[in-house]
Structure formats: structure tokens, C-alpha cells
Design a protein around this motif. Structure first.
Motif, mmCIF file in Angstrom:
data_model
loop_
_atom_site.group_PDB
_atom_site.id
_atom_site.type_symbol
_atom_site.label_atom_id
_atom_site.label_comp_id
_atom_site.label_asym_id
_atom_site.label_seq_id
_atom_site.Cartn_x
_atom_site.Cartn_y
_atom_site.Cartn_z
ATOM 1 N N SER A 559 40.824 -34.958 29.128
ATOM 2 C CA SER A 559 42.071 -35.721 29.227
ATOM 3 C C SER A 559 43.252 -34.908 28.707
ATOM 4 O O SER A 559 44.340 -34.919 29.297
ATOM 5 C CB SER A 559 41.951 -37.030 28.440
ATOM 6 N N TYR A 560 43.050 -34.200 27.614
ATOM 7 C CA TYR A 560 44.117 -33.375 27.040
ATOM 8 C C TYR A 560 44.559 -32.293 28.029
ATOM 9 O O TYR A 560 45.755 -32.104 28.275
ATOM 10 C CB TYR A 560 43.624 -32.732 25.739
ATOM 11 N N PHE A 561 43.591 -31.605 28.635
ATOM 12 C CA PHE A 561 43.920 -30.504 29.538
ATOM 13 C C PHE A 561 44.632 -31.021 30.790
ATOM 14 O O PHE A 561 45.614 -30.420 31.261
ATOM 15 C CB PHE A 561 42.642 -29.754 29.929
ATOM 16 N N LEU A 562 44.159 -32.119 31.319
ATOM 17 C CA LEU A 562 44.787 -32.668 32.516
ATOM 18 C C LEU A 562 46.210 -33.137 32.236
ATOM 19 O O LEU A 562 47.095 -33.011 33.086
ATOM 20 C CB LEU A 562 43.944 -33.812 33.083
ATOM 21 N N ASN A 563 46.439 -33.662 31.056
ATOM 22 C CA ASN A 563 47.806 -34.040 30.676
ATOM 23 C C ASN A 563 48.729 -32.814 30.643
ATOM 24 O O ASN A 563 49.900 -32.886 31.026
ATOM 25 C CB ASN A 563 47.823 -34.720 29.308
ATOM 26 N N GLN A 564 48.182 -31.682 30.185
ATOM 27 C CA GLN A 564 48.966 -30.446 30.192
ATOM 28 C C GLN A 564 49.322 -30.042 31.621
ATOM 29 O O GLN A 564 50.451 -29.611 31.906
ATOM 30 C CB GLN A 564 48.178 -29.316 29.514
ATOM 31 N N MET A 565 48.362 -30.190 32.521
ATOM 32 C CA MET A 565 48.596 -29.816 33.917
ATOM 33 C C MET A 565 49.607 -30.747 34.588
ATOM 34 O O MET A 565 50.490 -30.296 35.332
ATOM 35 C CB MET A 565 47.275 -29.842 34.685
ATOM 36 N N ILE A 566 49.490 -32.017 34.343
ATOM 37 C CA ILE A 566 50.424 -32.988 34.931
ATOM 38 C C ILE A 566 51.845 -32.705 34.439
ATOM 39 O O ILE A 566 52.820 -32.804 35.194
ATOM 40 C CB ILE A 566 49.989 -34.418 34.577
ATOM 41 N N ALA A 567 51.959 -32.312 33.184
ATOM 42 C CA ALA A 567 53.277 -32.049 32.600
ATOM 43 C C ALA A 567 53.989 -30.885 33.286
ATOM 44 O O ALA A 567 55.225 -30.818 33.287
ATOM 45 C CB ALA A 567 53.140 -31.763 31.112
ATOM 46 N N ILE A 568 53.246 -29.953 33.892
ATOM 47 C CA ILE A 568 53.880 -28.819 34.586
ATOM 48 C C ILE A 568 53.923 -29.046 36.092
ATOM 49 O O ILE A 568 54.192 -28.107 36.850
ATOM 50 C CB ILE A 568 53.170 -27.491 34.247
ATOM 51 N N GLY A 569 53.619 -30.273 36.535
ATOM 52 C CA GLY A 569 53.786 -30.622 37.938
ATOM 53 C C GLY A 569 52.603 -30.335 38.838
ATOM 54 O O GLY A 569 52.763 -30.208 40.062
ATOM 55 N N PHE A 570 51.403 -30.255 38.293
ATOM 56 C CA PHE A 570 50.219 -29.992 39.112
ATOM 57 C C PHE A 570 50.001 -31.117 40.122
ATOM 58 O O PHE A 570 50.019 -32.288 39.780
ATOM 59 C CB PHE A 570 48.996 -29.855 38.200
ATOM 60 N N LYS A 571 49.756 -30.753 41.403
ATOM 61 C CA LYS A 571 49.595 -31.739 42.471
ATOM 62 C C LYS A 571 48.210 -31.696 43.113
ATOM 63 O O LYS A 571 47.936 -32.436 44.061
ATOM 64 C CB LYS A 571 50.634 -31.494 43.574
ATOM 65 N N GLY A 572 47.344 -30.833 42.628
ATOM 66 C CA GLY A 572 46.035 -30.689 43.242
ATOM 67 C C GLY A 572 45.062 -31.769 42.806
ATOM 68 O O GLY A 572 45.426 -32.781 42.217
ATOM 69 N N LYS A 573 43.779 -31.536 43.127
ATOM 70 C CA LYS A 573 42.722 -32.500 42.814
ATOM 71 C C LYS A 573 42.120 -32.188 41.441
ATOM 72 O O LYS A 573 42.060 -31.035 41.010
ATOM 73 C CB LYS A 573 41.633 -32.455 43.883
#
Length: 613
Positions: A559-573
Motif C-alpha cells: 500500500s505504501y509503495f502504490l501510494n508513492q506511485m499514484i502521487a507521481i501520476g502512475f496510470k498503469g496496472k
């Protein structure tokens, strides 16, 4: 000669046993415990020492009608046998738990995998029963090491029979640091004070004189008794609490225990019965052990006293971390080491022997250990704290407020991180990431290789602005992998044709890399928090990110890592392979992972059959 069926024991037979019969039963119980622990592993010394006391308690108190609480629960093996359970399946998948388990048996009234909570819980149980008019006994069996825990003292400080009801606290003292009467005169007064004659006389005196009109005579007599007591005896720790102190008595004398347990049952006030026992009684190697080696053990040869499943070509991560702590202590004269009673388990004994003035064992007092480290850091020392993952949970406030908030540089070795197998749900180190990843100023590492572990420990800069936590699994690595190399915060195995990435944690993450690296890029993480900004940048355009974390629940690192990715605009799966958000019961680590389809081979098969890759 009496025979006892220890696989289907009926505790009701205890009330008719002679003292000689109890001796025989205890001998058979010890043989059963030694055989079982030698086969399955488990806690040995604590269970051998308390056998006689357990027999005596269940002879006086009905375990179904009474509430009997163990603190810590790892001393409950004899209790489980005497309440009808076959411990041959101890710690095995689907078998008997190594700790009290309220879902396993009606006789287990409270689960106590950690220390210090028993007295407070017993007060709540007793008060609830009192409100219902239930006068059944509430009994706490607590070891002297557990009594040093701050929560235990908070419970003692709250003792109030009128408000909460009566507690019987049995202090199982196996010669640790508890203040007790000293000298011949003191021992004489203690024998008189705790004798049945004295107690009967005191009871009659109270009944005769503690009445309106003549109560002054009772109060004067009590005052005179206390003056004599203070004059000729050393003050006892428990005189400061609202309880009658009885003892110390031998926990291996069935006659004395019978007398004193009945006296405790009939007393008008809370009672603390001080019982002296021999830890490891019945197995010579355990009796003579002063290091704690036989406290908890893997399967062993009973004749030789050595582990059966030794890893000749492997070395434990804990052993390695102990070596690297020694290296850090040697090169840095400002470094000090703190551990809450885990010298043996964390392989710190050589360090304590080499640098005794710079080593501090805080006992079973995790919160104290963390603030002790804070105090050292504030005065320029370089504190290292070695603590088990599940025990670190107890110091949440100290870690957040006293280390992270004040940006104190403390190196924290989080031992037993991840799944650890047969010790049960209270000891799985799978929740520490949920706790620490949200703490500002904290760094979190989890090395996959021995050389990464060395760098994470030895190269820590004590001028940093906050603590570094290094998660250590209860695993082994090949001895030939122990080498000195520089390491990065992560390692990337590039797959030429893939725009998908597998993020891996822990030793299982390291094991899976070669099985999937022809299908996608593999990122092996050493530093978990904060995530490397360069890594985030090139992951931001990935088609798919898979996270494999078999060391914590999905609300942890995934959950922590995915939150980091979402914060930089990640749009993948996204896809997550992590532990379910639940407590994990006792079984082997392989069984625990297999049950959740998280073995490296299971995850590799799923990845290799993924049509999106």
C-alpha cells in the motif's frame, strides 16, 4: 505405581492425589514436555520450571470455574496437558498452540503472547464477574521477569478489592531481580508472618476487634505489628500495593503450595503469593543454563543437547547481524547496544562480553528500551537497539514521539521480521511496516543479501535526522555468500522486451528473480523508505507493476509503495502478492506462505502465465 494418561488427562483426579502422587505426575509431565519440545521445538525451560506449581494450582482451583491467566503464556504446556490436551501436535499445523488460545479451549481464559498484560486483564475480568455477583477466583501466574514490565506495575498500582474484586497473583520467581526479605531475622519474621498459625491468628484478631466501638484496638494492634515489621525486616516491594504478600515459598514443595494456595483462596484481600522455582527443572542442561539458550529451542537431541536440524553450510541472519554489530562497536567508540532481554536470540552475547560498559539489557520493557536509546542519542552517543518485530509494536509511542519527532539517530535492528512459523499469531513480525512506514523521519531497510545487511548496519551515519530500522528475517543464508561489497538502495534486473516491473522484498523476493526475469523487469529492494526518487521516475511510465512482499500484510509495504506511485501520476496496472490482513496461526513458514499462495514458485507460476506480460 500410579499411571497417568497425559494425552487425555482429566484434571478432576488432582483433588484426590497425595503429595507423592503429585511428584510422580510432575515427573511424567516433564518427560512429556521434554520429548515434545525436542521433537517440535518450543519453550522448554519456562515450562519445566512451572510444572509443580501448575499441578498444585489445578488441585486447589477448578480451571473451568476459575479464570487462570498466564503471563507470559509460553509457560502453559503443563496446563494444557492437565486440561485434557495432547501436546504431541504442539506448534504443528492444526495442532495445539504454544500459547494460551481462547479459540482452542474453554480453559484458556486469556491469550498472552507478550508480557505484562495479565494483571490489568485480570482486573477487568474480576470486576466484570463482581458486577454479576460471580465470586469465582481470578488468578494470575506471572514470572518475575514479566513483572518488570511497566504495564504489570500499572496493574499492581490499580489493585482495589472493593472496586475490582479479589485477585490472586502468583509470582513465579526463578531467581531474577525481585526485592525480597534479607537476613536471618528477616527470614524468621517472614516465616511467622506467612505461617498458617499467623494468618489464622490475624484473621481472628480482625474478627474480634474490627467492630464499631473497639476498632481503635484493632488499628492500634495493626500499627504495632507494622512498627515491629519495619524495625526487624527489610521493606518488601509489594508492601506498597493493596495486597497481602505471602512467601516466598518453594514452588516444588507440594505441601507448602497446598497450604498457601488454600490460604490465598480464603484471604479477604488481594493476595500476592511469592513462589520460588527452578527454571528448567528436570533437564540438567536447562537447569544449568544461564544464557537463556534453553528458554526457546528448535528440535534437539535430548541426550547430546544439540539441535537436530543444524545448517552446517548456512548462517542465521541474526548471527550475522550480531557480527556486524560487533564490527560497528569496534570501529565506533561512541556506539552502544541496547536490547530488551534478547541477548541470546539476537546473538549479542559476544558483544556484551567484549564491551560490557557499552551494553545495556533493559529486560522485558520495550518502551523503556526505546526511551533509553533516545536519552543516549540526545547526549551524542550512537545507540543501537536490537528488538523483535512484535515487541517493537509495544513501543509505538516512543518510536513515533521520542525518536522520529525529535529526529534522533538510533539504529534499530528489527529482529524476527516477517513470518516466523510455529511461535503463533502473536509472534509473526508482519505488522511492523504498517506501523513504521507512516512515521516521519524514519528510514526502513530490508536487506536481501549478507553484504547488504553489513552495509545497512556498519555504514549507518549517526548524524542522520531520524532512526534507521533494519528488518531482519528469521532465516539463514549460505556462508559463502558472506562477502564485503558496496550496495545500492535497490538492484534492477532488466528484461529487454518488458515494460512491466516486479518489486520484490525479502529472501523469497530474492529467490524468485531468476524464475521471472525473462518475463519482466525485477527490482530487488534494500531500502524500503523513503523510495529512491530515480526508481520512481523510471517506474512512472511502466505498463504494469507487481509487488511481491511475503514479509508483511498488504496494508503494509504494498500500500505504501502504490501510494508513492499514484502521487507521481502512475496510470498503469497494479497487482499485489502480499500477506492477507489477518493474524497468521502456528505452522511452518512454508505452510504459512503456501496457504496464501505466496511461495516463490507459486508466485512465479502466476507471473509466467500472466497474459498481460
Amino acid at each position: 505405581m500410579k499411571e497417568f494418561d497425559l494425552n487425555h488427562f482429566d484434571y478432576h483426579v488432582l483433588e484426590n492425589l497425595s503429595y507423592d502422587d503429585e511428584e510422580l505426575l510432575s515427573s511424567e509431565l516433564r518427560k512429556k514436555i521434554i520429548k515434545t519440545v525436542a521433537t517440535n521445538g518450543g519453550h522448554l525451560s519456562s515450562n519445566l520450571g512451572i510444572v509443580d506449581l501448575t499441578v498444585a494450582v489445578l488441585k486447589v482451583f477448578d480451571p473451568e470455574k476459575s479464570d487462570i491467566i498466564f503471563d507470559v503464556g509460553h509457560q502453559c504446556y503443563a496446563y494444557k496437558i492437565l486440561t485434557g490436551r495432547d501436546i504431541s501436535s504442539l506448534r504443528l499445523n492444526g495442532g495445539v498452540s504454544g500459547f494460551p488460545d481462547i479459540f482452542e479451549s474453554k480453559f484458556d481464559k486469556f491469550e498472552s503472547g507478550h508480557s505484562g498484560s495479565s494483571i490489568s486483564a485480570a482486573l477487568g475480568i474480576s470486576a466484570a464477574k463482581k458486577a454479576k455477583g460471580d465470586a469465582s477466583p481470578t488468578i494470575v501466574i506471572i514470572g518475575d521477569a514479566s513483572l518488570a514490565n511497566g504495564v504489570a506495575f500499572e496493574g499492581l498500582n490499580s489493585l482495589d478489592k472493593d472496586k475490582y474484586g479479589k485477585l490472586i497473583i502468583i509470582l513465579n520467581d526463578n531467581n531474577m531481580s525481585i526485592s525480597k526479605p534479607q537476613g536471618a531475622v528477616s527470614n524468621f519474621f517472614n516465616r511467622v508472618r506467612t505461617s498458617v498459625f499467623y494468618q489464622n491468628g490475624a484473621g481472628r484478631f480482625k474478627r474480634i476487634f474490627d467492630h464499631s466501638g473497639i476498632r481503635w484496638m484493632y488499628k492500634a494492634g495493626v500499627k504495632a505489628k507494622n512498627v515491629v515489621k519495619r524495625t526487624f525486616t527489610c521493606p518488601n516491594l509489594f508492601d506498597n500495593f493493596s495486597c497481602v504478600y505471602l512467601g516466598p515459598i518453594s514452588g516444588h514443595s507440594f505441601k507448602k503450595m497446598d497450604v498457601f494456595l488454600k490460604r490465598a483462596a480464603s484471604a479477604d484481600d488481594n493476595v500476592l503469593l511469592h513462589v520460588k522455582t527452578i527454571k528448567g527443572k528436570g533437564y540438567k542442561k536447562a537447569e544449568e543454563d544461564e544464557s537463556g539458550y534453553w528458554h526457546s529451542t528448535s528440535p534437539f537431541d535430548t541426550a547430546l543437547g544439540v539441535p537436530i536440524n543444524r545448517h552446517e553450510d548456512y548462517i542465521s541472519i541474526s548471527n550475522l547481524s550480531g557480527r556486524y554489530v560487533m564490527e560497528l562497536m569496534r570501529k565506533d567508540p561512541a556506539a552502544i547496544i541496547i536490547t530488551p532481554a534478547m541477548q541470546k536470540g539476537s546473538h549479542l552475547e559476544p558483544v556484551f562480553k567484549k564491551y560490557p560498559d557499552r551494553c545495556f539489557d533493559a529486560g522485558i520493557a520495550e518502551e523503556h528500551a526505546l526511551d533509553l536509546a533516545a536519552g543516549f542519542a540526545l547526549k551524542g552517543a550512537h545507540p543501537i537497539l536490537s528488538i523483535y518485530s512484535t515487541f517493537l509494536q509495544r513501543g509505538y509511542d516512543q518510536l513515533l514521539n521520542d525518536l522520529c519527532r525529535m529526529k534522533l539517530s538510533v539504529l534499530i535492528l528489527v529482529e524476527r521480521a516477517g513470518l516466523i512459523g510455529s511461535d503463533g499469531s502473536s509472534h509473526q513480525g508482519i505488522f511492523d511496516l504498517c506501523m513504521t512506514l507512516g512515521m516521519p523521519n524514519a528510514e526502513v531497510y530490508m536487506p536481501m543479501e549478507a553484504y547488504e545487511l553489513r552495509c545497512d548496519i556498519v555504514d549507518y551515519d549517526f548524524r542522520s535526522n531520524g532512526p534507521r530500522l533494519v528488518r531482519l528475517e528469521r532465516e539463514y543464508v549460505a556462508k559463502d555468500s558472506v562477502k564485503e561489497e558496496n550496495t545500492e538502495n535497490y538492484r534492477l534486473m532488466k528484461c529487454r522486451d518488458s515494460d512491466s516491473y516486479l518489486i520484490c522484498l525479502g529472501l523469497e523476493g530474492n529467490m524468485i528473480k531468476n524464475s521471472v526475469s525473462n518475463r519482466l523487469n525485477v527490482v530487488l529492494l534494500n531500502k524500503l523508505k523513503p523510495v529512491n526518487s530515480e526508481l520512481l521516475d523510471f517506474l512512472s511510465k511502466a505498463k504494469k507493476i507487481i509487488i511481491y512482499d511475503p514479509t508483511s500484510v498488504d496494508k503494509g509495504y504494498a500500500s505504501y509503495f502504490l501510494n508513492q506511485m499514484i502521487a507521481i501520476g502512475f496510470k498503469g496496472k497494479f497487482q499485489i502478492y502480499a500477506l492477507q490482513d489477518k493474524f497468521v496461526s502456528h505452522k511452518t513458514k512454508k505452510e504459512q506462505l503456501s496457504e496464501q499462495h505466496l511461495l516463490p514458485e507459486q508466485v512465479a507460476e502466476a507471473i509466467n502465465s500472466d497474459p498481460d506480460l
